[in-house]
Motif scaffolding. Structure first.
Motif, PDB file in Angstrom:
ATOM      1  N   TRP A 192      45.573  36.630  48.214  1.00 45.27           N
ATOM      2  CA  TRP A 192      45.999  37.143  46.909  1.00 45.27           C
ATOM      3  C   TRP A 192      45.386  38.521  46.658  1.00 45.27           C
ATOM      4  N   ALA A 193      46.141  39.358  45.963  1.00 46.37           N
ATOM      5  CA  ALA A 193      45.595  40.612  45.422  1.00 46.37           C
ATOM      6  C   ALA A 193      45.379  40.388  43.930  1.00 46.37           C
ATOM      7  N   TRP A 194      44.306  40.975  43.415  1.00 49.30           N
ATOM      8  CA  TRP A 194      43.934  40.701  42.013  1.00 49.30           C
ATOM      9  C   TRP A 194      43.567  41.963  41.245  1.00 49.30           C
ATOM     10  N   LEU A 195      43.897  41.937  39.965  1.00 50.93           N
ATOM     11  CA  LEU A 195      43.247  42.797  38.979  1.00 50.93           C
ATOM     12  C   LEU A 195      42.337  41.856  38.202  1.00 50.93           C
ATOM     13  N   ILE A 196      41.042  42.155  38.197  1.00 53.05           N
ATOM     14  CA  ILE A 196      40.107  41.256  37.506  1.00 53.05           C
ATOM     15  C   ILE A 196      39.237  42.051  36.537  1.00 53.05           C
ATOM     16  N   MET A 197      38.639  41.302  35.609  1.00 53.30           N
ATOM     17  CA  MET A 197      37.623  41.922  34.756  1.00 53.30           C
ATOM     18  C   MET A 197      36.276  41.325  35.126  1.00 53.30           C
ATOM     19  N   ILE A 198      35.363  42.188  35.543  1.00 51.22           N
ATOM     20  CA  ILE A 198      34.034  41.696  35.912  1.00 51.22           C
ATOM     21  C   ILE A 198      33.185  41.583  34.645  1.00 51.22           C
ATOM     22  N   PRO A 199      32.032  40.910  34.721  1.00 54.22           N
ATOM     23  CA  PRO A 199      31.283  40.603  33.498  1.00 54.22           C
ATOM     24  C   PRO A 199      30.934  41.805  32.620  1.00 54.22           C
ATOM     25  N   ASP A 200      30.787  43.002  33.179  1.00 55.82           N
ATOM     26  CA  ASP A 200      30.474  44.135  32.288  1.00 55.82           C
ATOM     27  C   ASP A 200      31.733  44.777  31.692  1.00 55.82           C
ATOM     28  N   LYS A 201      32.850  44.013  31.759  1.00 55.10           N
ATOM     29  CA  LYS A 201      34.131  44.419  31.145  1.00 55.10           C
ATOM     30  C   LYS A 201      34.853  45.511  31.938  1.00 55.10           C
ATOM     31  N   LYS A 202      34.400  45.782  33.117  1.00 51.87           N
ATOM     32  CA  LYS A 202      35.040  46.784  33.970  1.00 51.87           C
ATOM     33  C   LYS A 202      36.203  46.122  34.704  1.00 51.87           C
ATOM     34  N   LEU A 203      37.282  46.878  34.903  1.00 53.65           N
ATOM     35  CA  LEU A 203      38.434  46.373  35.661  1.00 53.65           C
ATOM     36  C   LEU A 203      38.283  46.739  37.134  1.00 53.65           C
ATOM     37  N   ILE A 204      38.596  45.786  37.991  1.00 54.15           N
ATOM     38  CA  ILE A 204      38.443  45.970  39.443  1.00 54.15           C
ATOM     39  C   ILE A 204      39.690  45.448  40.143  1.00 54.15           C
ATOM     40  N   ILE A 205      40.092  46.105  41.211  1.00 56.51           N
ATOM     41  CA  ILE A 205      41.153  45.581  42.073  1.00 56.51           C
ATOM     42  C   ILE A 205      40.478  45.010  43.313  1.00 56.51           C
ATOM     43  N   THR A 206      40.833  43.778  43.646  1.00 54.94           N
ATOM     44  CA  THR A 206      40.208  43.142  44.800  1.00 54.94           C
ATOM     45  C   THR A 206      41.217  42.193  45.450  1.00 54.94           C
ATOM     46  N   SER A 207      40.815  41.540  46.518  1.00 49.40           N
ATOM     47  CA  SER A 207      41.684  40.520  47.104  1.00 49.40           C
ATOM     48  C   SER A 207      40.830  39.404  47.680  1.00 49.40           C
ATOM     49  N   THR A 208      41.456  38.232  47.825  1.00 45.76           N
ATOM     50  CA  THR A 208      40.746  37.071  48.370  1.00 45.76           C
ATOM     51  C   THR A 208      41.617  36.433  49.451  1.00 45.76           C
ATOM     52  N   PRO A 209      40.996  35.784  50.430  1.00 44.58           N
ATOM     53  CA  PRO A 209      41.773  35.096  51.464  1.00 44.58           C
ATOM     54  C   PRO A 209      42.233  33.715  50.992  1.00 44.58           C
ATOM     55  N   ASN A 210      43.218  33.191  51.674  1.00 41.70           N
ATOM     56  CA  ASN A 210      43.675  31.798  51.455  1.00 41.70           C
ATOM     57  C   ASN A 210      44.003  31.566  49.981  1.00 41.70           C
ATOM     58  N   GLN A 211      43.471  30.459  49.400  1.00 40.21           N
ATOM     59  CA  GLN A 211      43.701  30.227  47.966  1.00 40.21           C
ATOM     60  C   GLN A 211      42.422  30.492  47.171  1.00 40.21           C
ATOM     61  N   ASN A 212      41.522  31.259  47.731  1.00 33.44           N
ATOM     62  CA  ASN A 212      40.306  31.605  46.984  1.00 33.44           C
ATOM     63  C   ASN A 212      40.657  32.490  45.791  1.00 33.44           C
ATOM     64  N   ASN A 213      39.764  32.520  44.821  1.00 37.50           N
ATOM     65  CA  ASN A 213      39.923  33.470  43.726  1.00 37.50           C
ATOM     66  C   ASN A 213      38.559  33.904  43.209  1.00 37.50           C
ATOM     67  N   THR A 214      38.568  34.796  42.254  1.00 33.22           N
ATOM     68  CA  THR A 214      37.321  35.446  41.838  1.00 33.22           C
ATOM     69  C   THR A 214      36.537  34.643  40.787  1.00 33.22           C
ATOM     70  N   LEU A 215      37.030  33.446  40.452  1.00 34.24           N
ATOM     71  CA  LEU A 215      36.242  32.557  39.591  1.00 34.24           C
ATOM     72  C   LEU A 215      35.296  31.699  40.422  1.00 34.24           C
ATOM     73  N   MET A 216      35.494  31.707  41.738  1.00 30.59           N
ATOM     74  CA  MET A 216      34.701  30.828  42.610  1.00 30.59           C
ATOM     75  C   MET A 216      33.304  31.396  42.846  1.00 30.59           C
ATOM     76  N   ASP A 217      32.339  30.496  42.944  1.00 30.08           N
ATOM     77  CA  ASP A 217      30.967  30.961  43.197  1.00 30.08           C
ATOM     78  C   ASP A 217      30.815  31.583  44.585  1.00 30.08           C
ATOM     79  N   ILE A 218      31.792  31.349  45.460  1.00 30.74           N
ATOM     80  CA  ILE A 218      31.711  31.928  46.815  1.00 30.74           C
ATOM     81  C   ILE A 218      32.388  33.301  46.893  1.00 30.74           C
TER      82      ILE A 218
END
Ligand code: MN
Length: 268
Positions: A192-218
Motif C-alpha cells: 500500500w501507498a499512504w498519506l499519513i499524519m504522524i504524531p506531531d501532526k506532520k503529513l508524510i507519504i510512505t508505503s508498507t508491504p503486504n497488508q501492513n499499515n502505519t498503525l502497527m507497532d512494527i
C-alpha cells in the motif's frame, strides 16, 4: 429443487445442534458477542435463509463468530467504472476482503483476543500475535478504509484545511500527487501507498508491504492513515494487467476527499 417444511425443520434442528456445540466451545467469545442469539435462532429467520437458498450451506454457524464485519460498500460494484471495473470491485470486496475479515475473526478466536478490543488497538500491539493475525487484521482495516476513500463523485483535489496542510507540507497539490504516485509505483510486489499524519501532526507519504499499515507497532513510520492506495495486483490486474501506473492514474478520479478530510479532522 423441491423445498418442504419438513426439510426446513430438519435443517433447523441440525443447525441448532451445531450451534450449541460451537456455543459451548466458544462461550467466552459468545458471551460478549454483539449479535443476539435470540435473533439468530429465531425460526423465521432460519427458515427464510434456507428457503432463499436451499442448496447452499447455512451461514448461521459462522455468524456468531463475526466479531469484525465488512461494512457494505457505499456504492454499487459498477459505480467506479471505468476507473475500477465491476468485476474487480466484486471480486476484491466479496472474495479478497471478505477472506481477510473471516481469517481475522478466526485468528481472534484462536488467539483469545478480547472481542471488545478495537481493531486499531489490536494493530497497535500486532507484534504479539501470529502472522495470520498480522496479515488479516491489516487486510481488514486497510480495505474497510479503502472502500470509504473512493467515490464515483470525487473532487479533483481536497479543499480547505486539508488542502492547506498538503500544500504546506509538499509545496503544492501536484507535487504531493507526484510523490504519492512515485511511492505507489515503486512499492515492490504487494502493498500500500499512504498519506499519513504522524504524531506531531506532520503529513508524510510512505508505503508498507503486504497488508501492513502505519498503525502497527512494527511499522517503520507510524501514524494515522489518511489515504491509502492498494497496489496489490488483485486490485487492478483484470483491467490494467501489468500497467500499475495507469491504475494509479485512475485512482485520482475517484478519491473521496471528504472522507480523507474527516480522517484529517479526527486528529486535529
Ligand atoms: Mn486489496
Amino acid at each position: 429443487m423441491f423445498f418442504s417444511e419438513r426439510n426446513s425443520l430438519s435443517k433447523f434442528r441440525d443447525t441448532k445442534i451445531i450451534f450449541m456445540k460451537v456455543s459451548s466451545r466458544r462461550q467466552f467469545i459468545l458471551d460478549s458477542a454483539k449479535i443476539s442469539f435470540v435473533t439468530l435462532l429465531a425460526p423465521r429467520s432460519i427458515t427464510s435463509l434456507v428457503k432463499d437458498n436451499p442448496t447452499s450451506s447455512l451461514p448461521i454457524v459462522s455468524m456468531p463468530d463475526a466479531i469484525f464485519k465488512q461494512t457494505p460498500l457505499p456504492y454499487t460494484y459498477n459505480a467506479l467504472e471505468p476507473w475500477i471495473d465491476t468485476q474487480t470491485m466484486d471480486i476484491h470486496y466479496n472474495k479478497h476482503a471478505a477472506l481477510y475479515c473471516k481469517n481475522l475473526n478466526d485468528a481472534v478466536i484462536a488467539e483469545k483476543v478480547d472481542p471488545d478490543r478495537s481493531l486499531e488497538d489490536l494493530l497497535a500491539g500486532i507484534s504479539k500475535f501470529s502472522a495470520k493475525m498480522l496479515n488479516n487484521a491489516g487486510g481488514h482495516y486497510n480495505h474497510e478504509m479503502f472502500w470509504k476513500s473512493l467515490t464515483p463523485n470525487g473532487d479533483v483535489q481536497p479543499k480547505g484545511t486539508l488542502l492547506a496542510a498538503i500544500e504546506k507540507e509538499f509545496s503544492s497539490f501536484d507535487n504531493f500527487k507526484a510523490r504519492f504516485v512515485d511511492m505507489a509505483k515503486t512499492r515492490f510486489g504487494s502493498g500500500w501507498a499512504w498519506l499519513i499524519m504522524i504524531p506531531d501532526k506532520k503529513l508524510i507519504i510512505t508505503s508498507t508491504p503486504n497488508q501492513n499499515n502505519t498503525l502497527m507497532d512494527i511499522a517503520e513510520i507510524k501514524g494515522l492513515p489518511l489515504l491509502g492506495l492498494d497496489v496489490w495486483e488483485h486490485a487492478y490486474y483484470l483491467k490494467y494487467q501489468n500497467r500499475r501506473a495507469d491504475y494509479i492514474d485512475s485512482f485520482w478520479k475517484i478519491v473521496n476527499w471528504n472522507y480523507v478530510q474527516q480522517r484529517f479532522d479526527s486528529v486535529l
